[in-house]
Scaffold this motif. Structure first.
Motif, short mmCIF file in Angstrom:
data_model
loop_
_atom_site.label_atom_id
_atom_site.label_comp_id
_atom_site.label_asym_id
_atom_site.label_seq_id
_atom_site.Cartn_x
_atom_site.Cartn_y
_atom_site.Cartn_z
N LEU A 103 36.01 51.03 38.38
CA LEU A 103 36.08 52.09 37.38
C LEU A 103 35.28 51.72 36.14
N GLU A 104 34.91 52.75 35.41
CA GLU A 104 34.24 52.60 34.12
C GLU A 104 35.03 53.39 33.10
N LYS A 146 36.60 46.01 38.26
CA LYS A 146 36.83 46.11 39.71
C LYS A 146 38.10 45.34 40.01
N PHE A 147 39.08 45.99 40.69
CA PHE A 147 40.34 45.32 40.97
C PHE A 147 41.06 45.98 42.14
N ARG A 148 42.05 45.27 42.67
CA ARG A 148 42.93 45.81 43.71
C ARG A 148 44.12 46.47 43.04
N GLN A 206 43.60 43.18 36.55
CA GLN A 206 42.77 43.33 35.36
C GLN A 206 43.47 44.09 34.24
N GLY A 207 44.64 44.63 34.53
CA GLY A 207 45.38 45.40 33.53
C GLY A 207 45.70 46.80 34.04
N PHE A 208 46.18 47.65 33.15
CA PHE A 208 46.51 49.04 33.49
C PHE A 208 45.53 49.96 32.80
N TYR A 209 45.00 50.94 33.53
CA TYR A 209 44.00 51.86 33.00
C TYR A 209 44.49 53.29 33.17
N ARG A 210 44.51 54.02 32.07
CA ARG A 210 44.96 55.42 32.09
C ARG A 210 43.82 56.31 32.57
N LEU A 224 35.94 57.01 32.66
CA LEU A 224 34.72 57.80 32.77
C LEU A 224 34.42 58.06 34.25
N SER A 225 34.61 57.04 35.09
CA SER A 225 34.41 57.20 36.53
C SER A 225 35.38 56.29 37.28
N LEU A 226 35.68 56.69 38.49
CA LEU A 226 36.59 55.92 39.36
C LEU A 226 36.10 56.06 40.79
#
Length: 99
Positions: A17-18, A26-28, A41-45, A50-52
């Motif tokens: 994702l960006e 990049k993560f599982r 790598q953490g939590f992303y809302r 921007l992209s996934l």
């Protein structure tokens, strides 16, 4: 991203994702909620993405390769049996006459 659904993403999926801040990660996936995705790598809302993209799994490729290998071995065994078979005759009278 305005879309908050995570279609095609499952636990263990490899995602790239960006973020809106142009951070590329990049993560599982180990966490899926209605608000976003999480991993090592953490939590992303979703609203900060921007992209996934979901990386394509190669699991199906190994299954197909195994099927092709087993199929080729089966055909080879059938050809071997036919090539090495003695002449076969079927008769209904007992005993069968020998030629």
């Amino acid at each position: 991203m305005q879309n908050t659904s995570a279609r095609g993403i499952e636990y263990g999926s490899l995602v790239r994702l960006e973020t809106l801040g142009h951070q590329k990660v990049k993560f599982r996936v180990t966490e899926i909620t209605g608000e976003g995705l999480g991993g090592n790598q953490g939590f992303y809302r979703f609203e900060d993405m921007l992209s996934l993209k979901v990386e394509k799994s190669t699991k199906g490729d190994s299954d197909k390769a195994l099927a092709w290998i087993l199929g080729a071995l089966g055909v080879g065994a059938l050809i071997f049996l036919v090539a090495n078979a003695d002449s076969v005759s079927v008769c209904s009278a007992q005993p069968c006459p020998r030629e």
